[in-house]
Design a protein around this motif. Structure first.
Motif, PDB file in Angstrom:
ATOM      1  N   ASP A   1       0.692  -1.031  -0.130  1.00  0.00           N
ATOM      2  CA  ASP A   1      -0.122  -0.261   0.017  1.00  0.00           C
ATOM      3  C   ASP A   1       0.847   1.263  -0.128  1.00  0.00           C
ATOM      4  O   ASP A   1       0.387   2.260  -0.125  1.00  0.00           O
ATOM      5  N   ASN A   2       1.993   0.836   0.450  1.00  0.00           N
ATOM      6  CA  ASN A   2       2.827   2.174   0.289  1.00  0.00           C
ATOM      7  C   ASN A   2       4.281   2.119  -0.462  1.00  0.00           C
ATOM      8  O   ASN A   2       5.297   2.209   0.119  1.00  0.00           O
ATOM      9  N   PRO A   3       4.172   2.140  -1.728  1.00  0.00           N
ATOM     10  CA  PRO A   3       5.436   1.478  -2.493  1.00  0.00           C
ATOM     11  C   PRO A   3       6.567   2.797  -2.381  1.00  0.00           C
ATOM     12  O   PRO A   3       7.642   2.333  -2.888  1.00  0.00           O
ATOM     13  N   ILE A   4       6.323   4.002  -2.017  1.00  0.00           N
ATOM     14  CA  ILE A   4       7.110   4.968  -2.101  1.00  0.00           C
ATOM     15  C   ILE A   4       8.017   5.003  -0.873  1.00  0.00           C
ATOM     16  O   ILE A   4       8.823   5.786  -0.630  1.00  0.00           O
ATOM     17  N   THR A   5       7.328   4.562   0.258  1.00  0.00           N
ATOM     18  CA  THR A   5       8.122   4.558   1.380  1.00  0.00           C
ATOM     19  C   THR A   5       9.220   3.947   1.552  1.00  0.00           C
ATOM     20  O   THR A   5       9.356   2.481   0.932  1.00  0.00           O
ATOM     21  N   THR A   6      10.537   4.331   2.010  1.00  0.00           N
ATOM     22  CA  THR A   6      11.686   3.523   2.177  1.00  0.00           C
ATOM     23  C   THR A   6      11.564   2.601   3.308  1.00  0.00           C
ATOM     24  O   THR A   6      11.438   3.080   4.365  1.00  0.00           O
ATOM     25  N   SER A   7      11.743   1.634   3.193  1.00  0.00           N
ATOM     26  CA  SER A   7      11.877   0.381   4.201  1.00  0.00           C
ATOM     27  C   SER A   7      12.927  -0.714   3.975  1.00  0.00           C
ATOM     28  O   SER A   7      12.924  -0.922   2.918  1.00  0.00           O
ATOM     29  N   ILE A   8      13.366  -0.910   4.973  1.00  0.00           N
ATOM     30  CA  ILE A   8      14.365  -2.143   5.037  1.00  0.00           C
ATOM     31  C   ILE A   8      13.841  -3.484   4.729  1.00  0.00           C
ATOM     32  O   ILE A   8      14.427  -4.325   3.912  1.00  0.00           O
ATOM     33  N   LEU A   9      12.537  -3.438   4.635  1.00  0.00           N
ATOM     34  CA  LEU A   9      11.853  -4.760   4.482  1.00  0.00           C
ATOM     35  C   LEU A   9      11.367  -4.923   3.108  1.00  0.00           C
ATOM     36  O   LEU A   9      11.015  -5.942   2.509  1.00  0.00           O
ATOM     37  N   SER A  10      11.496  -3.708   2.253  1.00  0.00           N
ATOM     38  CA  SER A  10      11.280  -3.693   0.773  1.00  0.00           C
ATOM     39  C   SER A  10      11.678  -4.809   0.016  1.00  0.00           C
ATOM     40  O   SER A  10      11.048  -5.481  -0.861  1.00  0.00           O
ATOM     41  N   ASP A  11      13.204  -4.952   0.010  1.00  0.00           N
ATOM     42  CA  ASP A  11      13.544  -6.046  -0.666  1.00  0.00           C
ATOM     43  C   ASP A  11      14.134  -7.244   0.023  1.00  0.00           C
ATOM     44  O   ASP A  11      15.372  -7.929  -0.172  1.00  0.00           O
ATOM     45  N   HIS A  12      13.725  -7.352   1.347  1.00  0.00           N
ATOM     46  CA  HIS A  12      14.067  -8.429   2.187  1.00  0.00           C
ATOM     47  C   HIS A  12      13.775  -9.795   1.750  1.00  0.00           C
ATOM     48  O   HIS A  12      12.652 -10.042   1.111  1.00  0.00           O
ATOM     49  N   PRO A  13      14.999 -10.623   1.700  1.00  0.00           N
ATOM     50  CA  PRO A  13      14.925 -11.904   1.052  1.00  0.00           C
ATOM     51  C   PRO A  13      13.869 -12.829   1.868  1.00  0.00           C
ATOM     52  O   PRO A  13      13.174 -13.726   1.116  1.00  0.00           O
ATOM     53  N   GLU A  14      13.831 -12.573   3.144  1.00  0.00           N
ATOM     54  CA  GLU A  14      13.029 -13.586   4.038  1.00  0.00           C
ATOM     55  C   GLU A  14      12.050 -12.807   5.000  1.00  0.00           C
ATOM     56  O   GLU A  14      12.527 -12.606   6.068  1.00  0.00           O
ATOM     57  N   LEU A  15      10.847 -12.644   4.532  1.00  0.00           N
ATOM     58  CA  LEU A  15      10.251 -11.425   5.418  1.00  0.00           C
ATOM     59  C   LEU A  15       9.356 -12.534   6.244  1.00  0.00           C
ATOM     60  O   LEU A  15       8.524 -13.365   6.006  1.00  0.00           O
ATOM     61  N   THR A  16       9.533 -12.442   7.633  1.00  0.00           N
ATOM     62  CA  THR A  16       8.853 -13.052   8.735  1.00  0.00           C
ATOM     63  C   THR A  16       8.491 -12.226   9.771  1.00  0.00           C
ATOM     64  O   THR A  16       9.009 -11.101   9.884  1.00  0.00           O
ATOM     65  N   GLY A  17       7.709 -12.530  10.848  1.00  0.00           N
ATOM     66  CA  GLY A  17       7.342 -11.915  11.655  1.00  0.00           C
ATOM     67  C   GLY A  17       8.642 -11.240  12.562  1.00  0.00           C
ATOM     68  O   GLY A  17       8.647 -10.258  13.013  1.00  0.00           O
ATOM     69  N   LYS A  18       9.680 -12.118  12.724  1.00  0.00           N
ATOM     70  CA  LYS A  18      10.829 -11.910  13.302  1.00  0.00           C
ATOM     71  C   LYS A  18      11.785 -10.760  12.654  1.00  0.00           C
ATOM     72  O   LYS A  18      12.338  -9.805  13.418  1.00  0.00           O
ATOM     73  N   THR A  19      11.904 -10.833  11.353  1.00  0.00           N
ATOM     74  CA  THR A  19      12.475  -9.840  10.557  1.00  0.00           C
ATOM     75  C   THR A  19      11.694  -8.423  10.742  1.00  0.00           C
ATOM     76  O   THR A  19      12.322  -7.109  10.832  1.00  0.00           O
ATOM     77  N   VAL A  20      10.627  -8.330  10.787  1.00  0.00           N
ATOM     78  CA  VAL A  20       9.562  -7.270  10.814  1.00  0.00           C
ATOM     79  C   VAL A  20       9.856  -6.534  12.364  1.00  0.00           C
ATOM     80  O   VAL A  20      10.128  -5.339  12.402  1.00  0.00           O
ATOM     81  N   MET A  21       9.921  -7.360  13.266  1.00  0.00           N
ATOM     82  CA  MET A  21      10.294  -7.093  14.744  1.00  0.00           C
ATOM     83  C   MET A  21      11.605  -6.433  14.716  1.00  0.00           C
ATOM     84  O   MET A  21      11.551  -5.364  15.354  1.00  0.00           O
ATOM     85  N   ASP A  22      12.530  -7.011  14.042  1.00  0.00           N
ATOM     86  CA  ASP A  22      13.963  -6.540  14.277  1.00  0.00           C
ATOM     87  C   ASP A  22      14.138  -5.273  13.362  1.00  0.00           C
ATOM     88  O   ASP A  22      14.693  -4.281  13.966  1.00  0.00           O
ATOM     89  N   ALA A  23      13.184  -4.924  12.365  1.00  0.00           N
ATOM     90  CA  ALA A  23      13.189  -3.597  11.460  1.00  0.00           C
ATOM     91  C   ALA A  23      12.613  -2.759  12.320  1.00  0.00           C
ATOM     92  O   ALA A  23      13.234  -1.455  12.416  1.00  0.00           O
TER      93      ALA A  23
END
Lengths: 318, 318
Positions: free
Chosen positions: A196-218
């Motif tokens: 929903d927010n394609p222009i927001t800069t986020s560590i998660l944008s190109d994350h190879p393995e998105l999980t609950g844990k990686t989101v928590m760390d970010a």
């Protein structure tokens, strides 16, 4: 040979873990293996592990923490979404195969017992374990006893509908609480926010393995998408806990499960939302919200302690 | 003078009713009056009614069913939305004023006790009373005891959020279950359907006094708006009951409250929806859903019976 230990198993859909556990709740030996997908092979795998422990330990009893529905007497595994057992008389069959007393317990109940005896709920008699991981598990402890309900399935909060026509759930329904308040929900919320927010800069944008844990760390690194996703989880958890308080009215709530390690990120906000949303807010005591202490070993330690009681009872009868 | 009776009060926001009740749960005399809005006048009104009964009856004890929060020991009325008492030590004060043992009980709990001793729950030890009226009341009975929780407020289902950003509720929140599943919800749903479907012919269109009851009566005459409103209530009730089953896992559910008289209109559909929405549907026993038998007298009869126990205890001590 040392004094008798009890073996505690934690049987999940992917792995089964087992530990040799002392009367004080200490794990002095442990092992882990893949959980077989065939019903008989699962039983044989358990027997094999116990027999391996027998080489080094005197075993008094065996306990199994099961991620599934048991009957209220804890004899039968009725149904476990990720296990091959269906209406299986697992307790008696394993006891016959092992020659020592066997105890089955629902995994959340086993973890609650572990926390009650050796962890974060020591000294609390009326409290709820609310376990946040892939999904939601919950146990109500009442005067030091596990509340089972009439058919052994209570209390289940994960599949309460909280959003009409909401996110689809693996259970077949839509809008279940687990789909908004769990580790998998955290991942899904982050994915939706990214889309929903394609222009927001986020560590998660190109994350190879998105999980609950990686989101928590970010979120710990103040990533905007991750922070928004964690805020959503905190809000839903606050509502979920207000439901726990309204319906079960515990003296204390202990947050367990895989997500409890990161409690500092979301729990203060969730606790505030809980207090604001309970019935009679401002006119009634609010339970304290605390966190589990035994981590992923709570189920194993708890069911080993429950099994130890059988061993003690057996010896008292002699 | 006959053998001792106990006086049961049902204290609501508008009226208070009282009955002289026998050991068998029969009401042999009764009275009703407006409930005073001043805290001391409410107490004096109760004393006056008991003294009137004294002219004709030998009174062993007095019980009061209260629509509000009590402490777990049933000594103090903490807060009652429609009553003037706040943190009032009502039990001891009334007992001193009356000279006989006094028992307080939450109104849903009192009704549950009445149904358990003399009504639709006789012989059931683990069950839930789900009372549908202006709002929702609920009681969990466990091995013949009333479940109170740590602070005496459990179980409350009425203000669980079931629709994010949903209908505003008098409690200050939005989307509470009571706003979709109660007599007042039935009325509101019918009003909304009327507004949304201005060309549909409905008995309710120009009804001088639209209430849940008039909507229910119109549904019996197959009025399309009323039928749609009742269907909505049945669906929400089905979801609410699936919540009761998931979280409390009772062996039986008894539908009480003012709406239970019309159970034939909505309960069969609600029960089907409940069974389809519970966790492990198809892999677990489903509780039976039945209806209360004592109607609006359940609270009065129940609390009179609970009060009788004090009278018996007192005489056994002599």
């Amino acid at each position: 040979m040392s004094t008798p230990v009890t073996i505690g198993f934690d049987i999940g859909g992917t792995n089964m873990r087992a530990g040799a556990i002392t009367e004080a709740g200490n794990i002095i030996d442990s092992t882990a293996t893949e959980a077989p997908h065939d019903a008989d092979e699962l039983q044989e795998g358990i027997v094999r592990i116990v027999n391996k422990f027998r080489a080094d330990h005197c075993i008094g009893a065996v306990g199994l923490a099961i991620a599934g529905f048991l009957d209220p007497d804890c004899e039968i595994v009725r149904f476990a979404p990720h296990l091959p057992w269906r209406d299986r008389h697992a307790r008696a069959e394993l006891q016959a195969a092992l020659g020592v007393p066997v105890r089955l317990e629902h995994d959340a109940n086993a973890a609650a017992w572990g926390e009650y005896k050796f962890g974060g709920a020591q000294g609390h008699d009326n409290w709820v374990l609310f376990a946040l991981g892939t999904g939601i598990g919950a146990t109500l402890m009442q005067d030091g006893n596990i509340y089972r309900g009439a058919f052994g399935t209570a209390p289940e909060f994960g599949h309460i509908q909280v959003v009409p026509h909401g996110r689809p759930c693996a259970c077949g329904k839509r809008g279940c609480l687990e789909r908004y308040c769990s580790g998998t929900a955290l991942e899904q919320t982050a994915r939706e926010l990214l889309a929903d927010n394609p222009i927001t800069t986020s560590i998660l944008s190109d994350h190879p393995e998105l999980t609950g844990k990686t989101v928590m760390d970010a979120a710990r690194q103040s990533d905007p998408i991750a922070t928004a996703a964690v805020t959503s989880i905190a809000e839903w958890l606050g509502l979920a806990l207000s439901m726990v308080v309204d319906i079960l009215d515990p003296g204390m709530i202990l947050i367990g499960g895989g997500m409890s390690a990161d409690h500092d990120v979301y729990l203060p906000q969730a606790t505030e939302i809980m207090a604001a949303n309970i019935v009679g807010s401002g006119y009634r005591p609010v339970p304290t919200v605390s966190t589990a202490k035994l981590g992923g070993n709570a189920g194993m330690i708890g069911v080993a302690d429950l099994a130890r009681q059988l061993f003690i009872d057996k010896n008292q009868q002699k």
